[in-house]
Scaffold this active site. Structure first.
Site, PDB file in Angstrom:
ATOM      1  CD  GLU A  65       5.855   2.195 -28.711  1.00 45.92           C
ATOM      2  OE1 GLU A  65       5.647   2.993 -29.638  1.00 45.92           O
ATOM      3  OE2 GLU A  65       5.454   2.384 -27.542  1.00 45.92           O
ATOM      4  CE  LYS A  85       2.763   4.833 -31.744  1.00 46.42           C
ATOM      5  NZ  LYS A  85       3.701   4.995 -30.600  1.00 46.42           N
ATOM      6  CB  CYS A 126       2.259   2.665 -28.034  1.00 42.48           C
ATOM      7  SG  CYS A 126       2.483   3.593 -26.482  1.00 42.48           S
TER       8      CYS A 126
END
Length: 280
Positions: free
Chosen positions: A44, A118, A155
């Site tokens: 990430e 995300k 994540c």
């Protein structure tokens, strides 16, 4: 899709500057490719520190456009040079003041295929991500690549089962989860959630974490990068919890059909009974 897909994950430590992080990543991709990797995923926000430990507008300078920015263009050339599919997580600027935590997906011939932004953004001590990122607005795309259909889940998203399932329903066979997560907060979940997602959704999961303590805070990133198969078993050992590492593993795509025939979770779904799940 080939019966065996050799896949790689790159676990890195912050070097102190963006340029050397990019060089290290390019070198690591070359190493993975030399070991036969056909698809490689970076961690990430791979070219920066995990700046979300603080709230400082100076770090907006790490943004780039995707796909027109210099790092995406470089990685398209790297993918073409080595003939590998790449998943490249970066800090994206859509327009001035509008930023996303994004992963670009590049095919083995160097073509940019698209990106995942995300969707789930945390805001807890040491992870002040709402200061930096808008929530994603592109759903849960799946990409047709030289190694088959792949998805990306970044994540914090791994804590939310709905996106995992959306990727499976869209036909993902491998889902990559690039992360930056710290020992005190999440280590007890690290080897539970992603193997469980691989089982529940009947695909392979490759999950990456960085290593080390960075100058911006006390978060200790604990590595332990690994692949999990659709039975929830790790493929080989997880990576070191303290050192940089390149993880290359063979994923047997034949196992997907075997597991899906055995458990038939997609057959036995009851979407007609799930209305309450999407109510605010």
């Amino acid at each position: 899709m080939a019966q065996i897909v050799r896949a790689g994950l790159i676990q890195q430590r912050w070097t102190g500057d963006k340029e050397s992080m990019i060089r290290n990543a390019v070198d690591a991709i070359a190493t993975a490719a030399s070991q036969g990797a056909q698809v490689v995923c970076l961690q990430e926000l791979f070219y920066g520190p995990y700046f979300c430990q603080v709230q400082d507008t100076d770090y907006y300078s790490y943004t780039e456009q995707i796909p027109d920015g210099p790092t995406t263009q470089l990685m398209c050339e790297v993918a073409r040079q080595h003939g590998v599919v790449l998943v490249v997580p970066m800090y994206e600027q859509e327009q001035p003041g509008v930023y996303y935590n994004t992963a670009a997906v590049i095919d083995a011939d160097g073509r940019y295929l698209g990106k995942h932004r995300k969707n789930h953004i945390p805001q807890v001590k040491g992870f002040w991500e709402k200061f930096y990122f808008r929530p994603g607005n592109m759903g849960y795309p799946v990409f047709d690549t030289a190694v088959g259909r792949i998805g990306v889940y970044i994540c914090y998203e791994r804590h939310f089962p709905e996106g995992w399932r959306a990727l499976g329903l869209a036909g993902a066979k491998i889902v990559f989860n690039p992360s930056a997560t710290s020992r005190g907060l999440s280590e007890y979940l690290w080897r539970l959630e992603q193997p469980a997602a691989a089982v529940a959704n009947e695909y392979f999961v490759g999950t990456i974490n960085r290593v080390g303590v960075e100058p911006l805070g006390e978060n200790e990133f604990y590595g332990q990068t690994y692949f999990a198969d659709p039975r929830g078993q790790l493929i080989g050992e997880a990576a070191s919890d303290t050192e940089e590492e390149i993880v290359v593993r063979d994923l047997d795509m034949g196992l997907l059909e075997e597991v899906r025939d055995l458990w038939a979770f997609y057959r036995d779904r009851r979407p007609d009974s799930y209305d309450s799940l999407v109510k605010p």
